[in-house]
Motif scaffolding. Structure first.
Motif, PDB file in Angstrom:
ATOM      1  N   LYS A   1       2.346   9.183  -0.841  1.00 35.68           N
ATOM      2  CA  LYS A   1       1.177   9.352   0.023  1.00 35.68           C
ATOM      3  C   LYS A   1       0.452   8.037   0.259  1.00 35.68           C
ATOM      4  O   LYS A   1      -0.186   7.854   1.297  1.00 35.68           O
ATOM      5  CB  LYS A   1       0.223  10.378  -0.570  1.00 35.68           C
ATOM      6  CG  LYS A   1       0.710  11.797  -0.437  1.00 35.68           C
ATOM      7  CD  LYS A   1      -0.289  12.783  -1.000  1.00 35.68           C
ATOM      8  CE  LYS A   1       0.229  14.205  -0.841  1.00 35.68           C
ATOM      9  NZ  LYS A   1      -0.699  15.184  -1.409  1.00 35.68           N
ATOM     10  N   ALA A   2       0.549   7.116  -0.697  1.00 33.18           N
ATOM     11  CA  ALA A   2      -0.099   5.815  -0.558  1.00 33.18           C
ATOM     12  C   ALA A   2       0.677   4.908   0.401  1.00 33.18           C
ATOM     13  O   ALA A   2       0.221   3.823   0.733  1.00 33.18           O
ATOM     14  CB  ALA A   2      -0.228   5.144  -1.917  1.00 33.18           C
ATOM     15  N   GLY A   3       1.849   5.371   0.842  1.00 33.73           N
ATOM     16  CA  GLY A   3       2.634   4.603   1.803  1.00 33.73           C
ATOM     17  C   GLY A   3       3.603   3.617   1.183  1.00 33.73           C
ATOM     18  O   GLY A   3       4.108   2.737   1.863  1.00 33.73           O
ATOM     19  N   TRP A   4       3.871   3.759  -0.121  1.00 36.48           N
ATOM     20  CA  TRP A   4       4.803   2.850  -0.776  1.00 36.48           C
ATOM     21  C   TRP A   4       6.220   3.125  -0.284  1.00 36.48           C
ATOM     22  O   TRP A   4       6.586   4.267   0.001  1.00 36.48           O
ATOM     23  CB  TRP A   4       4.754   3.017  -2.276  1.00 36.48           C
ATOM     24  CG  TRP A   4       3.449   2.604  -2.890  1.00 36.48           C
ATOM     25  CD1 TRP A   4       2.344   2.150  -2.246  1.00 36.48           C
ATOM     26  CD2 TRP A   4       3.119   2.633  -4.277  1.00 36.48           C
ATOM     27  NE1 TRP A   4       1.350   1.899  -3.146  1.00 36.48           N
ATOM     28  CE2 TRP A   4       1.795   2.174  -4.396  1.00 36.48           C
ATOM     29  CE3 TRP A   4       3.808   3.003  -5.419  1.00 36.48           C
ATOM     30  CZ2 TRP A   4       1.159   2.071  -5.620  1.00 36.48           C
ATOM     31  CZ3 TRP A   4       3.167   2.902  -6.638  1.00 36.48           C
ATOM     32  CH2 TRP A   4       1.866   2.437  -6.735  1.00 36.48           C
ATOM     33  N   CYS A   5       7.040   2.104  -0.181  1.00 36.49           N
ATOM     34  CA  CYS A   5       8.420   2.280   0.283  1.00 36.49           C
ATOM     35  C   CYS A   5       9.259   2.954  -0.801  1.00 36.49           C
ATOM     36  O   CYS A   5       8.923   2.946  -1.989  1.00 36.49           O
ATOM     37  CB  CYS A   5       9.025   0.949   0.703  1.00 36.49           C
ATOM     38  SG  CYS A   5       9.314  -0.199  -0.638  1.00 36.49           S
ATOM     39  N   ARG A   6      10.355   3.532  -0.366  1.00 41.20           N
ATOM     40  CA  ARG A   6      11.232   4.297  -1.254  1.00 41.20           C
ATOM     41  C   ARG A   6      11.716   3.473  -2.436  1.00 41.20           C
ATOM     42  O   ARG A   6      11.711   3.940  -3.581  1.00 41.20           O
ATOM     43  CB  ARG A   6      12.426   4.819  -0.450  1.00 41.20           C
ATOM     44  CG  ARG A   6      13.441   5.584  -1.262  1.00 41.20           C
ATOM     45  CD  ARG A   6      14.623   5.997  -0.401  1.00 41.20           C
ATOM     46  NE  ARG A   6      15.218   4.920   0.341  1.00 41.20           N
ATOM     47  CZ  ARG A   6      16.166   4.095  -0.141  1.00 41.20           C
ATOM     48  NH1 ARG A   6      16.609   4.252  -1.359  1.00 41.20           N
ATOM     49  NH2 ARG A   6      16.662   3.136   0.603  1.00 41.20           N
ATOM     50  N   THR A   7      12.127   2.235  -2.195  1.00 43.48           N
ATOM     51  CA  THR A   7      12.667   1.415  -3.290  1.00 43.48           C
ATOM     52  C   THR A   7      11.591   1.113  -4.333  1.00 43.48           C
ATOM     53  O   THR A   7      11.871   1.085  -5.533  1.00 43.48           O
ATOM     54  CB  THR A   7      13.273   0.109  -2.761  1.00 43.48           C
ATOM     55  OG1 THR A   7      12.296  -0.585  -1.980  1.00 43.48           O
ATOM     56  CG2 THR A   7      14.503   0.382  -1.917  1.00 43.48           C
ATOM     57  N   TYR A   8      10.353   0.921  -3.882  1.00 48.33           N
ATOM     58  CA  TYR A   8       9.275   0.650  -4.821  1.00 48.33           C
ATOM     59  C   TYR A   8       8.926   1.898  -5.629  1.00 48.33           C
ATOM     60  O   TYR A   8       8.702   1.814  -6.848  1.00 48.33           O
ATOM     61  CB  TYR A   8       8.035   0.123  -4.092  1.00 48.33           C
ATOM     62  CG  TYR A   8       6.976  -0.377  -5.031  1.00 48.33           C
ATOM     63  CD1 TYR A   8       7.152  -1.550  -5.754  1.00 48.33           C
ATOM     64  CD2 TYR A   8       5.798   0.335  -5.213  1.00 48.33           C
ATOM     65  CE1 TYR A   8       6.189  -2.004  -6.628  1.00 48.33           C
ATOM     66  CE2 TYR A   8       4.825  -0.116  -6.077  1.00 48.33           C
ATOM     67  CZ  TYR A   8       5.019  -1.288  -6.786  1.00 48.33           C
ATOM     68  OH  TYR A   8       4.062  -1.728  -7.654  1.00 48.33           O
ATOM     69  N   VAL A   9       8.916   3.047  -4.973  1.00 51.66           N
ATOM     70  CA  VAL A   9       8.645   4.300  -5.678  1.00 51.66           C
ATOM     71  C   VAL A   9       9.721   4.544  -6.730  1.00 51.66           C
ATOM     72  O   VAL A   9       9.426   4.894  -7.873  1.00 51.66           O
ATOM     73  CB  VAL A   9       8.550   5.489  -4.699  1.00 51.66           C
ATOM     74  CG1 VAL A   9       8.476   6.819  -5.447  1.00 51.66           C
ATOM     75  CG2 VAL A   9       7.349   5.331  -3.782  1.00 51.66           C
TER      76      VAL A   9
END
Length: 64
Positions: free
Chosen positions: A21-29
């Motif tokens: 929800k915070a808009g973090w990219c998939r790789t970072y999540v």
């Protein structure tokens, strides 16, 4: 003990959802999810949480 495991997994899922929800990219999540897994692995090694918690976390798939 089972209820505690469910509560811990719910916390992890909530954290991952907040990251998305915070808009973090998939790789970072996924990197942060792996970080949480390592934290729980350490906790199991130091007998702070039951071993089945870490095993359950291994089954949680990353974002695709």
């Amino acid at each position: 003990m089972r209820l505690r495991l469910v509560a811990e997994l719910t916390i992890i899922e909530d954290k991952l959802e907040a990251m998305v929800k915070a808009g973090w990219c998939r790789t970072y999540v996924n990197a942060q999810a792996n970080r949480l897994r390592r934290i729980f692995k350490w906790a199991v090694e130091n007998e702070l949480v039951p071993a089945d918690t870490w095993h359950a976390l291994q089954a949680v798939a990353g974002l695709r």
